[in-house]
Write a protein that holds these residues in place. Sequence first.
Motif, mmCIF file in Angstrom:
data_model
loop_
_atom_site.group_PDB
_atom_site.id
_atom_site.type_symbol
_atom_site.label_atom_id
_atom_site.label_comp_id
_atom_site.label_asym_id
_atom_site.label_seq_id
_atom_site.Cartn_x
_atom_site.Cartn_y
_atom_site.Cartn_z
ATOM 1 N N HIS A 32 0.851 -1.196 0.000
ATOM 2 C CA HIS A 32 0.000 0.000 0.000
ATOM 3 C C HIS A 32 0.883 1.242 0.000
ATOM 4 O O HIS A 32 0.880 2.029 0.940
ATOM 5 N N GLU A 33 1.629 1.403 -1.078
ATOM 6 C CA GLU A 33 2.547 2.536 -1.194
ATOM 7 C C GLU A 33 1.769 3.846 -1.300
ATOM 8 O O GLU A 33 0.708 3.900 -1.901
ATOM 9 N N GLY A 34 2.328 4.870 -0.726
ATOM 10 C CA GLY A 34 1.760 6.201 -0.849
ATOM 11 C C GLY A 34 0.598 6.498 0.067
ATOM 12 O O GLY A 34 0.018 7.579 -0.004
ATOM 13 N N VAL A 35 0.226 5.569 0.931
ATOM 14 C CA VAL A 35 -0.849 5.854 1.885
ATOM 15 C C VAL A 35 -0.299 6.814 2.929
ATOM 16 O O VAL A 35 0.764 6.583 3.500
ATOM 17 N N ARG A 36 -0.994 7.902 3.133
ATOM 18 C CA ARG A 36 -0.599 8.924 4.086
ATOM 19 C C ARG A 36 -1.637 9.004 5.205
ATOM 20 O O ARG A 36 -2.785 8.579 5.019
ATOM 21 N N PRO A 37 -1.279 9.585 6.345
ATOM 22 C CA PRO A 37 -2.268 9.744 7.414
ATOM 23 C C PRO A 37 -3.542 10.433 6.933
ATOM 24 O O PRO A 37 -4.642 10.039 7.309
ATOM 25 N N ALA A 38 -3.401 11.426 6.072
ATOM 26 C CA ALA A 38 -4.588 12.132 5.574
ATOM 27 C C ALA A 38 -5.523 11.195 4.819
ATOM 28 O O ALA A 38 -6.743 11.367 4.853
ATOM 29 N N HIS A 39 -4.969 10.193 4.144
ATOM 30 C CA HIS A 39 -5.814 9.236 3.435
ATOM 31 C C HIS A 39 -6.615 8.394 4.426
ATOM 32 O O HIS A 39 -7.802 8.140 4.221
ATOM 33 N N ASP A 40 -5.957 7.967 5.499
ATOM 34 C CA ASP A 40 -6.652 7.203 6.528
ATOM 35 C C ASP A 40 -7.753 8.050 7.161
ATOM 36 O O ASP A 40 -8.877 7.585 7.334
ATOM 37 N N PHE A 41 -7.429 9.305 7.495
ATOM 38 C CA PHE A 41 -8.438 10.182 8.082
ATOM 39 C C PHE A 41 -9.622 10.346 7.139
ATOM 40 O O PHE A 41 -10.782 10.332 7.561
ATOM 41 N N ALA A 42 -9.347 10.500 5.847
ATOM 42 C CA ALA A 42 -10.417 10.682 4.861
ATOM 43 C C ALA A 42 -11.277 9.423 4.778
ATOM 44 O O ALA A 42 -12.514 9.518 4.767
ATOM 45 N N MET A 43 -10.650 8.251 4.722
ATOM 46 C CA MET A 43 -11.439 7.018 4.652
ATOM 47 C C MET A 43 -12.297 6.843 5.896
ATOM 48 O O MET A 43 -13.450 6.416 5.810
ATOM 49 N N ARG A 44 -11.748 7.182 7.048
ATOM 50 C CA ARG A 44 -12.538 7.076 8.277
ATOM 51 C C ARG A 44 -13.720 8.043 8.267
ATOM 52 O O ARG A 44 -14.808 7.712 8.726
ATOM 53 N N ALA A 45 -13.492 9.232 7.731
ATOM 54 C CA ALA A 45 -14.590 10.211 7.631
ATOM 55 C C ALA A 45 -15.662 9.705 6.670
ATOM 56 O O ALA A 45 -16.856 9.836 6.946
ATOM 57 N N VAL A 46 -15.259 9.127 5.542
ATOM 58 C CA VAL A 46 -16.226 8.565 4.588
ATOM 59 C C VAL A 46 -17.000 7.433 5.255
ATOM 60 O O VAL A 46 -18.230 7.371 5.166
ATOM 61 N N ALA A 47 -16.305 6.552 5.943
ATOM 62 C CA ALA A 47 -16.964 5.435 6.628
ATOM 63 C C ALA A 47 -17.954 5.940 7.684
ATOM 64 O O ALA A 47 -18.964 5.298 7.946
ATOM 65 N N ALA A 48 -17.667 7.121 8.258
ATOM 66 C CA ALA A 48 -18.539 7.701 9.286
ATOM 67 C C ALA A 48 -19.670 8.538 8.686
ATOM 68 O O ALA A 48 -20.441 9.133 9.428
ATOM 69 N N GLY A 49 -19.737 8.620 7.336
ATOM 70 C CA GLY A 49 -20.868 9.303 6.731
ATOM 71 C C GLY A 49 -20.562 10.476 5.823
ATOM 72 O O GLY A 49 -21.476 11.053 5.242
ATOM 73 N N ALA A 50 -19.320 10.860 5.670
ATOM 74 C CA ALA A 50 -18.965 11.951 4.748
ATOM 75 C C ALA A 50 -19.030 11.376 3.336
ATOM 76 O O ALA A 50 -18.061 10.789 2.861
#
Length: 161
Positions: A32-50
């Motif tokens: 999973h090259e290039g995964v950054r903390p911001a990507h994780d935060f974004a995926m978590r926000a999407v999973a939470a309803g964004a």
Amino acid sequence: MSRSGADLALLLLGGFRSLVDSATAELARRGHEGVRPAHDFAMRAVAAGADNASELGRRLSVTKQAAAKTIAVLQERGYVTREADPLDARRKRLRVTPLGFEVMRQGEEIFEELRAQWERRIGPAELARFEDRLRELVGTEPVRLDAPGWVAQDLGGAGEG
């Protein structure tokens, strides 16, 4: 050795950075090259309803354009998808894919491994005391994972790496 407030802040930031850099490198080793903390935060926000760029931008405290760039990167890598809204066929909603959930799960696993490494270095009792003191100072929920605008500043360059 200096013991200023700035030194303390830099030590705490250094600890955070050390953990994040190690986790990012391990995710890359796992494919999973290039995964950054911001990507994780974004995926978590999407999973939470964004479920769109505007809402994601609000939750991450970034512009809609920065959120759209992040969405494009996450879609390209297969971590999120846009699906038709069952209530409005004209609207597309963001969803985290099984691969996106797997990356988040692996990230959590890696952080557990990194914590275990720190525990081996300083001992379980010392690490527990350290964590207790940090909770005492910053509270039990110091950072909301779905709204880290200050960490998500690299979203403008989300397509890099």
